[in-house]
Design a protein around this motif. Structure first.
Motif, PDB file in Angstrom:
ATOM      1  N   GLY A   1      -5.730  -0.128  15.299  1.00 28.72           N
ATOM      2  CA  GLY A   1      -4.734  -1.163  15.549  1.00 28.72           C
ATOM      3  C   GLY A   1      -4.825  -2.354  14.618  1.00 28.72           C
ATOM      4  O   GLY A   1      -3.908  -3.173  14.552  1.00 28.72           O
ATOM      5  N   THR A   2      -5.937  -2.472  13.864  1.00 30.54           N
ATOM      6  CA  THR A   2      -6.099  -3.598  12.927  1.00 30.54           C
ATOM      7  C   THR A   2      -5.557  -3.289  11.529  1.00 30.54           C
ATOM      8  O   THR A   2      -5.674  -4.127  10.631  1.00 30.54           O
ATOM      9  CB  THR A   2      -7.588  -3.992  12.805  1.00 30.54           C
ATOM     10  N   ILE A   3      -4.995  -2.117  11.334  1.00 29.10           N
ATOM     11  CA  ILE A   3      -4.518  -1.709  10.007  1.00 29.10           C
ATOM     12  C   ILE A   3      -3.596  -2.756   9.387  1.00 29.10           C
ATOM     13  O   ILE A   3      -3.690  -3.075   8.200  1.00 29.10           O
ATOM     14  CB  ILE A   3      -3.784  -0.350  10.092  1.00 29.10           C
ATOM     15  N   GLY A   4      -2.692  -3.303  10.195  1.00 27.63           N
ATOM     16  CA  GLY A   4      -1.701  -4.250   9.684  1.00 27.63           C
ATOM     17  C   GLY A   4      -2.295  -5.464   8.995  1.00 27.63           C
ATOM     18  O   GLY A   4      -1.696  -6.018   8.067  1.00 27.63           O
ATOM     19  N   LEU A   5      -3.471  -5.892   9.446  1.00 27.91           N
ATOM     20  CA  LEU A   5      -4.119  -7.056   8.841  1.00 27.91           C
ATOM     21  C   LEU A   5      -4.345  -6.853   7.346  1.00 27.91           C
ATOM     22  O   LEU A   5      -4.146  -7.759   6.539  1.00 27.91           O
ATOM     23  CB  LEU A   5      -5.469  -7.323   9.518  1.00 27.91           C
ATOM     24  N   PHE A   6      -4.777  -5.656   6.968  1.00 28.88           N
ATOM     25  CA  PHE A   6      -5.127  -5.374   5.582  1.00 28.88           C
ATOM     26  C   PHE A   6      -3.929  -4.842   4.780  1.00 28.88           C
ATOM     27  O   PHE A   6      -3.749  -5.196   3.616  1.00 28.88           O
ATOM     28  CB  PHE A   6      -6.275  -4.367   5.537  1.00 28.88           C
ATOM     29  N   VAL A   7      -3.112  -4.032   5.424  1.00 24.78           N
ATOM     30  CA  VAL A   7      -1.949  -3.452   4.734  1.00 24.78           C
ATOM     31  C   VAL A   7      -0.958  -4.536   4.329  1.00 24.78           C
ATOM     32  O   VAL A   7      -0.423  -4.518   3.214  1.00 24.78           O
ATOM     33  CB  VAL A   7      -1.263  -2.402   5.626  1.00 24.78           C
ATOM     34  N   GLN A   8      -0.718  -5.491   5.215  1.00 25.22           N
ATOM     35  CA  GLN A   8       0.221  -6.570   4.898  1.00 25.22           C
ATOM     36  C   GLN A   8      -0.201  -7.333   3.654  1.00 25.22           C
ATOM     37  O   GLN A   8       0.621  -7.694   2.811  1.00 25.22           O
ATOM     38  CB  GLN A   8       0.330  -7.548   6.081  1.00 25.22           C
ATOM     39  N   GLU A   9      -1.502  -7.587   3.527  1.00 23.93           N
ATOM     40  CA  GLU A   9      -1.997  -8.320   2.356  1.00 23.93           C
ATOM     41  C   GLU A   9      -1.856  -7.487   1.082  1.00 23.93           C
ATOM     42  O   GLU A   9      -1.534  -8.022   0.014  1.00 23.93           O
ATOM     43  CB  GLU A   9      -3.466  -8.723   2.564  1.00 23.93           C
ATOM     44  N   LEU A  10      -2.079  -6.200   1.188  1.00 22.04           N
ATOM     45  CA  LEU A  10      -1.929  -5.326   0.013  1.00 22.04           C
ATOM     46  C   LEU A  10      -0.463  -5.229  -0.403  1.00 22.04           C
ATOM     47  O   LEU A  10      -0.151  -5.177  -1.595  1.00 22.04           O
ATOM     48  CB  LEU A  10      -2.504  -3.942   0.314  1.00 22.04           C
ATOM     49  N   TYR A  11       0.432  -5.216   0.566  1.00 22.08           N
ATOM     50  CA  TYR A  11       1.864  -5.231   0.242  1.00 22.08           C
ATOM     51  C   TYR A  11       2.232  -6.522  -0.490  1.00 22.08           C
ATOM     52  O   TYR A  11       3.009  -6.508  -1.442  1.00 22.08           O
ATOM     53  CB  TYR A  11       2.707  -5.117   1.517  1.00 22.08           C
ATOM     54  N   ARG A  12       1.675  -7.644  -0.040  1.00 21.50           N
ATOM     55  CA  ARG A  12       1.975  -8.936  -0.670  1.00 21.50           C
ATOM     56  C   ARG A  12       1.480  -8.988  -2.114  1.00 21.50           C
ATOM     57  O   ARG A  12       2.013  -9.737  -2.939  1.00 21.50           O
ATOM     58  CB  ARG A  12       1.327 -10.065   0.131  1.00 21.50           C
ATOM     59  N   LEU A  13       0.453  -8.188  -2.404  1.00 19.74           N
ATOM     60  CA  LEU A  13      -0.078  -8.133  -3.767  1.00 19.74           C
ATOM     61  C   LEU A  13       0.687  -7.142  -4.653  1.00 19.74           C
ATOM     62  O   LEU A  13       0.330  -6.952  -5.812  1.00 19.74           O
ATOM     63  CB  LEU A  13      -1.564  -7.755  -3.737  1.00 19.74           C
ATOM     64  N   GLY A  14       1.723  -6.526  -4.091  1.00 23.02           N
ATOM     65  CA  GLY A  14       2.620  -5.704  -4.899  1.00 23.02           C
ATOM     66  C   GLY A  14       2.448  -4.203  -4.802  1.00 23.02           C
ATOM     67  O   GLY A  14       3.150  -3.464  -5.500  1.00 23.02           O
ATOM     68  N   LEU A  15       1.564  -3.728  -3.946  1.00 26.71           N
ATOM     69  CA  LEU A  15       1.352  -2.286  -3.837  1.00 26.71           C
ATOM     70  C   LEU A  15       2.418  -1.629  -2.955  1.00 26.71           C
ATOM     71  O   LEU A  15       2.963  -2.257  -2.046  1.00 26.71           O
ATOM     72  CB  LEU A  15      -0.034  -1.997  -3.267  1.00 26.71           C
ATOM     73  N   THR A  16       2.688  -0.369  -3.221  1.00 23.95           N
ATOM     74  CA  THR A  16       3.632   0.404  -2.422  1.00 23.95           C
ATOM     75  C   THR A  16       2.879   1.116  -1.302  1.00 23.95           C
ATOM     76  O   THR A  16       1.652   1.256  -1.356  1.00 23.95           O
ATOM     77  CB  THR A  16       4.346   1.459  -3.285  1.00 23.95           C
TER      78      THR A  16
END
Length: 303
Positions: free
Chosen positions: A17-32
């Motif tokens: 359930g904590t996936i969103g914490l890290f995925v959101q930041e990676l999306y903000r850094l430009g990753l798909t």
């Protein structure tokens, strides 16, 4: 022992359930999304292989003839579940995609009945209904209702639920032969072998020079991936696959609270009701196992 197995499964679900914490930041850094999946499974492999190499190298040994099982857990489940889930989000919405993903317990209960002869009891079905209803409330599909969906999006979402649920099925077979660490490690080894060429890593190597990306990728690979799968797989070895899948639906509940705590997302009354329904269903499933265990212990003592 069963109680600790359920706790282990619940801990794995909470970490998922904590996936969103890290995925959101990676999306903000430009990753798909595909790149995030590639980083997630790759970092997981590094952690798992290193851990096994230091603690017990025997965990790194498998028979080639068992490769199809790990193609099942790694490629068919982990890779395709992520891929279909992201398509469903693009084609419908996050709420609809999340609900379709949590059709997984239904698939697991039916497949477990066919493959493992696990009884499909009325109590399991009631627990499943409570879980799905709770998830609908948590992600606000209920009571708001009307959402426009494409056929492709619906099919992708249902497929994500199927592939997600198949981890419990393939994992059950694998745990009859191998240690949970072995199962988890080779799940991600096979996923990585498949996803890296598909993600065309050579085209986005420039991103990998950013230290922040590695920090978030390492956290994503460790907490909601390696530790989550270890906890879940370890518990799965002592619990029926259908019940394990229902307990794992604690994930969206945790995700809802993560959103509230870290992203100022306010829960509505019906969302709290949904959380309560999911918790009730988890307690109900756990009580089934504890009751059976106690009855068996009394029978053994009377012999």
């Amino acid at each position: 022992m069963n109680r600790w197995a359920y706790i282990s499964i619940a801990a794995g679900a909470a970490l998922w359930g904590t996936i969103g914490l890290f995925v959101q930041e990676l999306y903000r850094l430009g990753l798909t999304p595909l790149q995030v999946v590639a980083l997630r499974v790759s970092c997981a492999v590094i952690f798992l292989v290193s851990y096994a190499f230091v603690i017990n190298r025997q965990w790194l040994r498998i028979h080639i003839k068992d490769s199809p099982i790990f193609i099942g857990t790694g490629v068919i489940s982990v890779v395709f579940f992520n891929w279909c889930f992201f398509i469903a989000i693009q084609e419908t919405s996050i709420s609809v995609a999340a609900i379709l993903l949590y059709t997984a317990p239904a698939f697991v209960l039916l497949l477990s009945r066919i493959l493992f002869k696990e009884p499909l009891t009325a109590r399991k079905l009631v627990s499943l209904a409570l879980t799905l209803s709770g998830c609908m409330l948590v992600v606000e599909l209920l009571p708001n209702g009307l959402i426009t969906m494409t056929t492709f999006g619906i099919l992708a979402g249902i497929a994500s639920g199927l592939f997600y649920g198949l981890y419990s099925i393939f994992g059950k077979f694998a745990l009859k032969i191998y240690h949970p660490i072995t199962v988890t490690t080779y799940t991600f080894i096979f996923a990585t072998i498949f996803i890296l060429p598909v993600s065309q890593i050579w085209t986005w190597a420039a991103y990998l020079s950013d230290l922040k990306i590695w920090l978030y990728a390492a956290s994503l690979g460790l907490f909601p991936t390696v530790l989550a799968f270890i906890f879940y797989t370890k518990g799965l070895g002592q619990v029926e696959a259908g019940k394990a899948s229902i307990v794992a639906t604690l994930e969206p509940v945790v995700a809802a609270f993560i959103g509230m705590l870290f992203y100022a997302e306010v829960l509505q009354v019906w969302q709290y009701i949904g959380v309560i329904l999911v918790i009730i269903s988890v307690i109900a499933v756990q009580n089934i196992s504890i009751t059976k265990f106690n009855k068996k212990s009394k029978m053994d003592q009377s012999v």
